[in-house]
Design an enzyme around this catalytic site. Structure first.
Site, PDB file in Angstrom:
ATOM      1  N   GLY A  73       0.916  -1.051  -0.043  1.00 28.28           N
ATOM      2  CA  GLY A  73       0.068  -0.010  -0.093  1.00 28.28           C
ATOM      3  C   GLY A  73       0.873   1.156  -0.101  1.00 28.28           C
ATOM      4  NE  ARG A 105      -2.420  -4.279  -0.848  1.00 30.60           N
ATOM      5  CZ  ARG A 105      -2.088  -3.639   0.419  1.00 30.60           C
ATOM      6  NH1 ARG A 105      -0.671  -4.010   0.743  1.00 30.60           N
ATOM      7  NH2 ARG A 105      -2.415  -2.544   0.713  1.00 30.60           N
ATOM      8  CG  ASP A 118       4.181  -7.224   7.086  1.00 26.48           C
ATOM      9  OD1 ASP A 118       3.591  -6.782   5.898  1.00 26.48           O
ATOM     10  OD2 ASP A 118       3.430  -8.064   7.818  1.00 26.48           O
ATOM     11  CB  THR A 173       3.534   0.128   6.880  1.00 23.25           C
ATOM     12  OG1 THR A 173       2.104  -0.093   7.341  1.00 23.25           O
ATOM     13  CG2 THR A 173       4.270  -0.387   7.820  1.00 23.25           C
ATOM     14  CG  ASP A 195      -0.946  -0.933   8.487  1.00 22.55           C
ATOM     15  OD1 ASP A 195      -1.749   0.051   8.421  1.00 22.55           O
ATOM     16  OD2 ASP A 195      -0.923  -2.024   7.830  1.00 22.55           O
ATOM     17  CG  ASP A 203       2.377  -3.776  10.579  1.00 19.82           C
ATOM     18  OD1 ASP A 203       3.270  -3.242   9.936  1.00 19.82           O
ATOM     19  OD2 ASP A 203       1.571  -4.541  10.203  1.00 19.82           O
ATOM     20  NE  ARG A 221      -3.203  -5.832   5.809  1.00 26.72           N
ATOM     21  CZ  ARG A 221      -2.851  -5.583   4.629  1.00 26.72           C
ATOM     22  NH1 ARG A 221      -1.565  -5.290   4.517  1.00 26.72           N
ATOM     23  NH2 ARG A 221      -3.447  -5.421   3.658  1.00 26.72           N
TER      24      ARG A 221
HETATM   25  O1  F6P Z   1      -1.259  -1.727   5.296  1.00 22.97           O
HETATM   26  C1  F6P Z   1      -1.743  -0.640   4.852  1.00 22.97           C
HETATM   27  C2  F6P Z   1      -3.198  -0.653   4.801  1.00 22.97           C
HETATM   28  O2  F6P Z   1      -3.760   0.592   4.431  1.00 22.97           O
HETATM   29  C3  F6P Z   1      -3.878  -1.167   5.933  1.00 22.97           C
HETATM   30  O3  F6P Z   1      -4.047  -0.384   7.252  1.00 22.97           O
HETATM   31  C4  F6P Z   1      -5.242  -1.604   5.370  1.00 22.97           C
HETATM   32  O4  F6P Z   1      -5.624  -2.817   5.907  1.00 22.97           O
HETATM   33  C5  F6P Z   1      -4.816  -1.928   3.809  1.00 22.97           C
HETATM   34  O5  F6P Z   1      -3.489  -1.511   3.729  1.00 22.97           O
HETATM   35  C6  F6P Z   1      -5.584  -1.634   2.853  1.00 22.97           C
HETATM   36  O6  F6P Z   1      -5.123  -2.134   1.525  1.00 22.97           O
HETATM   37  P1  F6P Z   1      -5.865  -1.885   0.252  1.00 22.97           P
HETATM   38  O7  F6P Z   1      -5.174  -0.415  -0.245  1.00 22.97           O
HETATM   39  O8  F6P Z   1      -5.333  -2.969  -0.636  1.00 22.97           O
HETATM   40  O9  F6P Z   1      -7.519  -1.709   0.151  1.00 22.97           O
END
Ligand code: F6P
Length: 348
Positions: free
Chosen positions: A12, A73, A104, A127, A129, A131, A173
């Site tokens: 992301g 991704r 990660d 990120t 997140d 994490d 997440r």
């Molecule tokens: O990892 C970053 C993040 O924004 C998370 O917080 C969220 O769950 C996910 O990516 C959303 O992913 P996408 O952009 O594929 O909808």
């Protein structure tokens, strides 16, 4: 001949990616390396999709959100013949080292490419997140917390005007870093995160206690990955579908709406749900994230110059250091008890 260094952004997007690209490109170009931008993360290395990067192409990108390289991704490890193709392409294009900016998933691939295929990999921790292990903070996180806090502030005024409960769903997440920090900063009345359970009944009790005093509204901050737990021990993690991406990640979302319905049903208070979603990832990075991303970029460039591979730039205390990629991707960094205790102090 100048050594070629590739740079890619995977997973992301998040605010600050361009600041890293700028710092790396500036430092390495000036040091005599040839920079190659890879489009669309690992996909670009499998498909030989590149763009030239020089001092001119990085002009004016420091404050821009997103990534000028694009991202995906794509997981070469899960693509038939993907790794072999990628390794072949790197050799043919004479790319000597690769800087992977990611979370990660992306850094997990970089770690394997370094460990199993002896490729020269350097990581940069990105990120919203927050994490990733091995680093105190990832860039992008501060901006996401700032955005979520601003939105909680906005929800306060409308909740108060209408005597409502508003449940706000925040990304992150499987960790609650953004939610707990924005919840504390924004004065949320209840905070639900994946790391520590608080039941639906308890949530309702807190709201009732608050609203039986002089308050007629409440803000509930909930992480997208928080489980809905009942006193009887039933648990539910809310996902948008059963689909998983190439890294096995489920698509989270919908917990705020379910929780809002439960709160209204059990307490009788009018309740609304708001999902912040990708707003938290978009737009310009905070000054803090621009500086952190720039420091990470400068460190990654230095690591390439020193031929320190299989490592990731990291923040420890106030120092930028190098840690093994293996450490970063080994274990998910979760919210510490100290923050949870602090947050709970402010529940009614
Ligand atoms: O990892 C970053 C993040 O924004 C998370 O917080 C969220 O769950 C996910 O990516 C959303 O992913 P996408 O952009 O594929 O909808």
């Amino acid at each position: 001949m100048a050594k070629k260094v590739a740079i890619l952004t995977g997973g992301g997007d998040c605010p600050g990616l361009n600041a890293v690209i700028r710092a790396v490109t500036l430092k390495l170009t000036r040091a005599g390396y040839e920079m190659v931008g890879v489009r669309g993360g690992w996909r670009g290395l499998m498909e030989n999709d590149y763009m030239p990067l020089d001092i001119k192409s990085i002009s004016g990108i420091l404050h821009r959100g997103g990534t000028i390289l694009g991202t995906s991704r794509t997981n070469p490890m899960k693509t038939e013949g993907g790794v072999e193709l990628l390794v072949d392409n790197l050799r043919q294009k004479e790319i000597w080292a690769t800087i992977a900016i990611g979370g990660d998933d992306t850094l997990g691939v970089a770690n394997q490419l370094h460990g199993k295929y002896a490729l020269n990999m350097v990581g940069v921790p990105k990120t919203i997140d927050n994490d990733l292990s091995g680093t105190d903070y990832t860039f992008g996180f501060d901006t996401a917390v700032q955005i979520a806090t601003e939105n909680i502030d906005r929800l306060h005024t409308t909740a108060e005007s209408h005597d409502r409960v508003i449940v706000v769903e925040i990304m992150g997440r499987h960790t609650g870093w953004i939610t707990i920090m924005a919840g504390i900063a924004g004065g949320a009345d209840v905070i639900l995160i994946p790391e520590y359970d608080i039941s639906v009944e308890e949530t309702c009790d807190i709201i009732r206690r608050r609203q039986s005093g002089d308050k007629s509204f409440s803000i509930v901050a909930v992480s997208e990955g928080a489980k809905l737990v009942t006193r009887e021990g039933e648990e539910q993690m809310v996902t948008q579908s059963d689909e998983v991406d190439a890294f096995g990640n489920v698509k989270l979302g919908g917990v705020a709406s379910l929780l809002a319905k439960e709160i209204e049903r059990r307490t009788g208070f009018e309740t609304r749900a708001t999902v912040l979603g990708h707003i938290q990832r978009g737009g310009t990075p905070t000054a803090h994230d621009r500086i952190l991303a720039t420091r990470y970029g400068a460190k990654a460039a230095e690591m390439v110059q020193n031929e320190e591979f299989g490592l990731m730039a990291a923040l420890q205390g106030d120092a930028i250091v190098a840690v093994p990629l293996q450490v970063a991707v080994g274990e998910r960094k979760v919210v510490r008890q100290e923050f949870w205790d602090l947050a709970q102090t402010f529940f009614a």
